[in-house]
Design an enzyme around this catalytic site. Sequence first.
Site, PDB file in Angstrom:
ATOM      1  NE  ARG A  40      -3.652  -2.289   2.884  1.00 46.98           N
ATOM      2  CZ  ARG A  40      -3.235  -3.433   3.437  1.00 46.98           C
ATOM      3  NH1 ARG A  40      -2.099  -3.644   4.130  1.00 46.98           N
ATOM      4  NH2 ARG A  40      -4.133  -4.338   3.548  1.00 46.98           N
ATOM      5  CE  LYS A  62      -6.101  -0.734   4.733  1.00 45.92           C
ATOM      6  NZ  LYS A  62      -7.441  -1.146   4.295  1.00 45.92           N
ATOM      7  CG  HIS A  74      -4.701   0.307  -4.358  1.00 46.48           C
ATOM      8  ND1 HIS A  74      -4.040   0.141  -3.145  1.00 46.48           N
ATOM      9  CD2 HIS A  74      -5.615  -0.398  -4.251  1.00 46.48           C
ATOM     10  CE1 HIS A  74      -4.750  -0.949  -2.485  1.00 46.48           C
ATOM     11  NE2 HIS A  74      -5.724  -1.120  -3.392  1.00 46.48           N
ATOM     12  NE  ARG A  92      -2.894  -3.763  -1.389  1.00 48.59           N
ATOM     13  CZ  ARG A  92      -2.288  -4.631  -0.162  1.00 48.59           C
ATOM     14  NH1 ARG A  92      -1.287  -4.752  -0.037  1.00 48.59           N
ATOM     15  NH2 ARG A  92      -3.002  -4.996   0.689  1.00 48.59           N
ATOM     16  CG  HIS A  99      -6.067  -8.710   1.307  1.00 51.27           C
ATOM     17  ND1 HIS A  99      -6.086  -8.766   0.146  1.00 51.27           N
ATOM     18  CD2 HIS A  99      -5.918  -7.281   1.505  1.00 51.27           C
ATOM     19  CE1 HIS A  99      -6.109  -7.537  -0.605  1.00 51.27           C
ATOM     20  NE2 HIS A  99      -6.027  -6.524   0.369  1.00 51.27           N
ATOM     21  CE1 TYR A 143      -5.406 -16.595   4.918  1.00 52.62           C
ATOM     22  CE2 TYR A 143      -4.287 -18.870   4.965  1.00 52.62           C
ATOM     23  CZ  TYR A 143      -5.166 -17.971   4.695  1.00 52.62           C
ATOM     24  OH  TYR A 143      -6.012 -18.530   3.759  1.00 52.62           O
TER      25      TYR A 143
END
Length: 304
Positions: free
Chosen positions: A149, A173, A246, A249, A272, A281
């Site tokens: 990002r 994030k 983006h 990405r 994600h 994960y």
Amino acid sequence: MSWRPYIKGFKAYLLLERSLADNTIEAYQRDLYKLDEFLQLREYKLGPAEIGTTQLSEFIFWLNELGLGARTQARVLSAIKTFFKYLLTEDIIVDDPTELLDGPRLSRKIPEVMSYDEIQAMLHSIDLSTDHGVRNRAMLETLYACGLRVSELTDLRLSNLFLDIGFIKVIGKGDKERIVPIGEEAAKHINLYIEGVRRRMTNIHKDFENYLFLNRRGKSLSRVMVFMIVKECAEAAGIQKNVSPHTFRHSFATHLIEGGADLKAVQDMLGHESIITTEIYTHLDTDYLRETVMQFHPRSRKRG
């Protein structure tokens, strides 16, 4: 339950009955293997006769969340519909779950995906005889090599670079850290920037000494500045698409997955976590992620 025997039968059907091109058959096969992966990741123990429209819609929506472009999603949908028509013809299933299957209803427009040649054109449009050109090339190489990002790029720290072993640590994030492989080409341009430009800067502000990419005033780049740099490079390369950071990405994810990369590995690299609610994960196999990039990323694998 593995779908692989059914997919192999489908390949023979496409070859013998439909006489499709080899590239189309391979693409359809890859798309269906992704469906098989998805069902295993979600722990859906469903065969072709048990799966419904709900699960198939989840799969298509998941691909959208993963960052695939609209064209790729349309091809996946076409592969699924053709596959289930084949199963119906062979009396393997009684009802076709794809009859009411639509593509994902998107709340936002999917950013454009660039081809590898378009990425190359943008990278080669940058003038490396200037300091900011060396920096910009390193930035765009990193965006594409790691699927970052824009905020992750501007926040990238020197202390989080492990270029000698082919990884960087990214703060995503929610301040969540992840380890992302980085290819040799991007690592080379980062080193060129650090050694040839950044180390010669004498005006670096104290609070920004650990930031990798800096502006001329010795501070970290803003998101707006990165957007402007990308727009300028796209214009210089003659790219007509609406390109943003983006876009790199989405191109990263699309090129890896279309090349055959594992969905789980790409999801881990993109950070994600929201795609699957359970945190399955948490423990990343970094050797596996690096091998995925080396094998499937266009700027990492050897090209003929």
